[in-house]
Design a protein around this motif. Structure first.
Motif, PDB file in Angstrom:
ATOM      1  N   SER A  28       0.829  -1.210   0.000  1.00 35.56           N
ATOM      2  CA  SER A  28       0.000   0.000   0.000  1.00 35.56           C
ATOM      3  C   SER A  28       0.858   1.253   0.000  1.00 35.56           C
ATOM      4  O   SER A  28       0.572   2.236  -0.674  1.00 35.56           O
ATOM      5  CB  SER A  28      -0.915  -0.014   1.223  1.00 35.56           C
ATOM      6  OG  SER A  28      -1.668   1.170   1.281  1.00 35.56           O
ATOM      7  N   TRP A  31       2.356   1.724  -3.400  1.00 35.80           N
ATOM      8  CA  TRP A  31       1.317   2.186  -4.330  1.00 35.80           C
ATOM      9  C   TRP A  31       1.016   3.652  -4.100  1.00 35.80           C
ATOM     10  O   TRP A  31       0.889   4.430  -5.025  1.00 35.80           O
ATOM     11  CB  TRP A  31       0.081   1.331  -4.143  1.00 35.80           C
ATOM     12  CG  TRP A  31      -1.043   1.677  -5.108  1.00 35.80           C
ATOM     13  CD1 TRP A  31      -1.883   2.726  -5.041  1.00 35.80           C
ATOM     14  CD2 TRP A  31      -1.394   0.949  -6.273  1.00 35.80           C
ATOM     15  NE1 TRP A  31      -2.754   2.709  -6.080  1.00 35.80           N
ATOM     16  CE2 TRP A  31      -2.474   1.619  -6.870  1.00 35.80           C
ATOM     17  CE3 TRP A  31      -0.898  -0.216  -6.884  1.00 35.80           C
ATOM     18  CZ2 TRP A  31      -3.079   1.166  -8.033  1.00 35.80           C
ATOM     19  CZ3 TRP A  31      -1.505  -0.653  -8.039  1.00 35.80           C
ATOM     20  CH2 TRP A  31      -2.586   0.035  -8.611  1.00 35.80           C
ATOM     21  N   GLY A  32       0.889   3.995  -2.819  1.00 37.57           N
ATOM     22  CA  GLY A  32       0.556   5.382  -2.506  1.00 37.57           C
ATOM     23  C   GLY A  32       1.652   6.335  -2.930  1.00 37.57           C
ATOM     24  O   GLY A  32       1.397   7.468  -3.352  1.00 37.57           O
ATOM     25  N   THR A  35       1.332   7.350  -6.476  1.00 37.52           N
ATOM     26  CA  THR A  35       0.112   8.044  -6.874  1.00 37.52           C
ATOM     27  C   THR A  35       0.399   9.532  -7.027  1.00 37.52           C
ATOM     28  O   THR A  35       0.963  10.157  -6.140  1.00 37.52           O
ATOM     29  CB  THR A  35      -0.980   7.856  -5.820  1.00 37.52           C
ATOM     30  OG1 THR A  35      -1.207   6.463  -5.672  1.00 37.52           O
ATOM     31  CG2 THR A  35      -2.269   8.539  -6.231  1.00 37.52           C
ATOM     32  N   ALA A  72      -4.310  10.472   0.612  1.00 35.78           N
ATOM     33  CA  ALA A  72      -4.399   9.255  -0.180  1.00 35.78           C
ATOM     34  C   ALA A  72      -3.410   8.198   0.307  1.00 35.78           C
ATOM     35  O   ALA A  72      -3.668   6.994   0.174  1.00 35.78           O
ATOM     36  CB  ALA A  72      -4.159   9.565  -1.652  1.00 35.78           C
ATOM     37  N   ASN A  73      -2.272   8.638   0.871  1.00 42.08           N
ATOM     38  CA  ASN A  73      -1.256   7.691   1.319  1.00 42.08           C
ATOM     39  C   ASN A  73      -1.478   7.192   2.745  1.00 42.08           C
ATOM     40  O   ASN A  73      -0.742   6.319   3.205  1.00 42.08           O
ATOM     41  CB  ASN A  73       0.136   8.334   1.234  1.00 42.08           C
ATOM     42  CG  ASN A  73       0.601   8.498  -0.204  1.00 42.08           C
ATOM     43  OD1 ASN A  73       0.131   7.799  -1.102  1.00 42.08           O
ATOM     44  ND2 ASN A  73       1.513   9.438  -0.435  1.00 42.08           N
ATOM     45  N   THR A  75      -2.533   4.968   5.569  1.00 43.74           N
ATOM     46  CA  THR A  75      -2.855   3.532   5.591  1.00 43.74           C
ATOM     47  C   THR A  75      -3.555   3.094   6.876  1.00 43.74           C
ATOM     48  O   THR A  75      -4.231   2.059   6.883  1.00 43.74           O
ATOM     49  CB  THR A  75      -1.582   2.692   5.411  1.00 43.74           C
ATOM     50  OG1 THR A  75      -0.660   3.011   6.467  1.00 43.74           O
ATOM     51  CG2 THR A  75      -0.934   2.977   4.060  1.00 43.74           C
ATOM     52  N   SER A  92      -7.729   6.347  -0.143  1.00 43.67           N
ATOM     53  CA  SER A  92      -7.772   5.210  -1.066  1.00 43.67           C
ATOM     54  C   SER A  92      -6.807   4.083  -0.731  1.00 43.67           C
ATOM     55  O   SER A  92      -6.992   2.963  -1.207  1.00 43.67           O
ATOM     56  CB  SER A  92      -7.502   5.704  -2.496  1.00 43.67           C
ATOM     57  OG  SER A  92      -6.258   6.403  -2.557  1.00 43.67           O
ATOM     58  N   ASN A  93      -5.763   4.354   0.073  1.00 45.09           N
ATOM     59  CA  ASN A  93      -4.795   3.323   0.431  1.00 45.09           C
ATOM     60  C   ASN A  93      -4.966   2.824   1.868  1.00 45.09           C
ATOM     61  O   ASN A  93      -4.107   2.096   2.359  1.00 45.09           O
ATOM     62  CB  ASN A  93      -3.365   3.842   0.240  1.00 45.09           C
ATOM     63  CG  ASN A  93      -2.989   3.934  -1.220  1.00 45.09           C
ATOM     64  OD1 ASN A  93      -2.874   2.922  -1.894  1.00 45.09           O
ATOM     65  ND2 ASN A  93      -2.832   5.158  -1.729  1.00 45.09           N
ATOM     66  N   ASN A  95      -5.646   0.629   4.839  1.00 44.40           N
ATOM     67  CA  ASN A  95      -5.759  -0.830   5.016  1.00 44.40           C
ATOM     68  C   ASN A  95      -6.183  -1.224   6.423  1.00 44.40           C
ATOM     69  O   ASN A  95      -6.595  -2.356   6.642  1.00 44.40           O
ATOM     70  CB  ASN A  95      -4.453  -1.538   4.629  1.00 44.40           C
ATOM     71  CG  ASN A  95      -3.264  -1.035   5.415  1.00 44.40           C
ATOM     72  OD1 ASN A  95      -3.228  -1.160   6.625  1.00 44.40           O
ATOM     73  ND2 ASN A  95      -2.283  -0.468   4.729  1.00 44.40           N
ATOM     74  N   ARG A 115      -8.546  -1.644  -0.570  1.00 43.75           N
ATOM     75  CA  ARG A 115      -7.312  -2.118   0.039  1.00 43.75           C
ATOM     76  C   ARG A 115      -7.478  -2.400   1.535  1.00 43.75           C
ATOM     77  O   ARG A 115      -6.526  -2.847   2.173  1.00 43.75           O
ATOM     78  CB  ARG A 115      -6.200  -1.101  -0.165  1.00 43.75           C
ATOM     79  CG  ARG A 115      -5.887  -0.865  -1.630  1.00 43.75           C
ATOM     80  CD  ARG A 115      -4.773   0.161  -1.783  1.00 43.75           C
ATOM     81  NE  ARG A 115      -4.528   0.425  -3.187  1.00 43.75           N
ATOM     82  CZ  ARG A 115      -3.746  -0.330  -3.974  1.00 43.75           C
ATOM     83  NH1 ARG A 115      -3.146  -1.392  -3.468  1.00 43.75           N
ATOM     84  NH2 ARG A 115      -3.562  -0.023  -5.249  1.00 43.75           N
TER      85      ARG A 115
END
Length: 456
Positions: A28, A31-32, A35, A72-73, A75, A92-93, A95, A115
């Motif tokens: 995650s 991915w972040g 982004t 967005a990053n 988690t 969005s990230n 978890n 996620r």
């Protein structure tokens, strides 16, 4: 609410889940980082409580703009002030999400958090999980300390650990569709009495079901991957169904609570407390008299509520302890009062004897009839004749004819038949054939005499 203490076996089935979550967190973050940040002036949330939690997680000062890339990053988020979750899709990230408080009434906004692997909801106003979205990567779901009455879940294909501690659940039937994918289940402090909907769960390694109303443990040996259970504070009084089960199991069976029906003083109560090998576990009591073999007990008198308790090592499971107490009332002995004798019935007055009936005079005997003179035997060669009593002799005729050539004649004519009549009269009603023949001869003789006189 204090989180439930998980037994030692929790570490065994938690390891694969922790490894999966750690890997997902790393992915995650990567991915972040890749982004692209938007050039927006800042991120806002409809719920001030949720925004406050995001700022605290990002260490952003109040009033400062929230950077979209930082949001967005993110988690991991813990929030105890959130109400509506509108805008959470911007994380969005995310978890791992922990939500606390009664303002949480719907989980529908979490649908975009693909996620998300761990979701904890505590003390919410949720009564069911109907608003729970289908999250493709969710590994652990905890909905604790609320008012859940229905455990039905949406499709959660990767779910392994489920915690529904401290709710108002009474049935595990809704969990039957997901039982084979679960490795751990925590359902303590509910109203559950039956574990059979979990029968045969292939991957279930441990279950914590303390402080419920469970009385039957026969389902435990049906779990092929099982390692241990915390079933303390239930209503278990017999472990006989565990005979021969794997001794490596970590079993917590302390503080069982049970009640038996009232019994009269002096009556025998059979002991239902059984160890895993089927033998009786002898309880102790200040008021009950327990038999030497522990198979039964009695109460000497009615004392109201009685308590019996026991503590024993679980047969075949070293280190596991089985303990509990039984509550039972003793009532006064049943005494059958003798019934009053029934008053004897007054004898009835005897009735006067009935006069005997006057005997009927016997009938005068009938005068016997004179015997009938036997009839002479019938000559079988004699010609048939009319009854002799009906022959009228005056009707007999004789005819004489003369044959000049032969010098003889035949007489025909009529005769008075005096001699024949006299002969017939002498025969009577029983005349024989011989008498009749004689009469006929006389008649013929008379006829011949007539013929001779005419010829002269």
């Amino acid at each position: 609410m204090t989180q439930p203490t998980f037994p030692r076996f929790h570490k065994r089935f938690r390891a694969p889940v922790t490894f999966g979550i750690t890997g997902a967190l790393l992915a995650s973050v990567l991915w972040g980082g890749a982004t692209a940040a938007t050039a927006a002036e800042g991120v806002t949330f409809a719920d001030a409580g949720l925004e406050s939690c995001v700022r605290a997680s990002l260490d952003t000062e109040p009033g400062a703009a929230l950077d979209p890339t930082d949001v967005a990053n993110l988690t991991v988020l813990e929030c105890g002030t959130a109400g509506t979750l509108g805008g959470i899709e911007q994380l969005s990230n995310l978890n791992t999400l922990t939500l606390t408080g009664p303002r949480i009434a719907s989980l529908a906004p979490l649908a975009s958090l693909e996620r998300l692997m761990t979701l904890r909801v505590t003390g919410s106003s949720l009564t069911s999980l109907a608003s729970m979205p289908s999250l493709p990567n969710l590994l652990k779901l905890s909905v604790n300390g609320g008012g859940l009455t229905n455990a039905a879940l949406p499709q959660l294909p990767r779910l392994q650990v489920l915690e529904l501690d401290g709710n108002a659940l009474s049935s595990l039937a809704p969990l039957a569709p997901v039982k084979d994918q679960l490795t751990g289940l925590i359902i303590s402090n509910n109203r559950i009495s039956d574990l059979t909907p979990l029968t045969g769960a292939r991957n279930l390694m441990g279950i914590a079901a303390a402080n419920n109303q469970i009385g039957d443990v026969s389902v435990l040996p049906t779990f092929p991957a099982f390692r241990g259970a915390d079933l303390s504070g239930n209503r278990i009084i017999s472990l006989a169904s565990l005979a021969g089960w794997n001794s490596a199991m970590d079993l917590r069976l302390s503080d069982q609570r049970s009640a038996l029906g009232a019994i009269a003083a002096g009556e025998i109560q059979q002991n239902p407390v059984r160890n895993a090998d089927g033998t009786a576990i002898s309880p102790v009591s200040d008021t009950a008299s327990v038999a030497a073999d522990g198979e039964s007990w009695t109460y000497a008198e009615a004392l109201g509520t009685n308590t019996l308790s026991w503590t024993a090592s679980v047969a075949g499971h070293p280190g596991s302890v089985f303990s509990g107490r039984i509550v039972q009332e003793s009532t006064p002995a049943v005494i059958v009062e003798p019934t009053d004798p029934t008053e004897p019935t007054e004898p009835t007055e005897p009735t006067d004897p009935t006069d005997p009936t006057t005997p009927i005079d016997p009938t005068e005997p009938t005068t016997p009839t004179e015997p009938t003179t036997p009839t002479a035997p019938v000559d079988p060669n004699a010609p048939a004749i009319t009854d002799p009593l009906t022959i009228d002799a005056s009707d007999i005729t004789a005819t004489a004819t003369t044959d000049p050539a032969a010098g003889t004649g035949t007489a025909t004519g009529t005769a008075t038949g005096t001699e024949a009549t006299e002969a017939l009269a002498r025969t009577g009603a029983s005349a024989s054939w011989s008498v009749l023949a004689t009469a006929l001869l006389l008649m013929l003789a008379g006829a011949a005499s007539v013929l001779r006189h005419r010829r002269v």
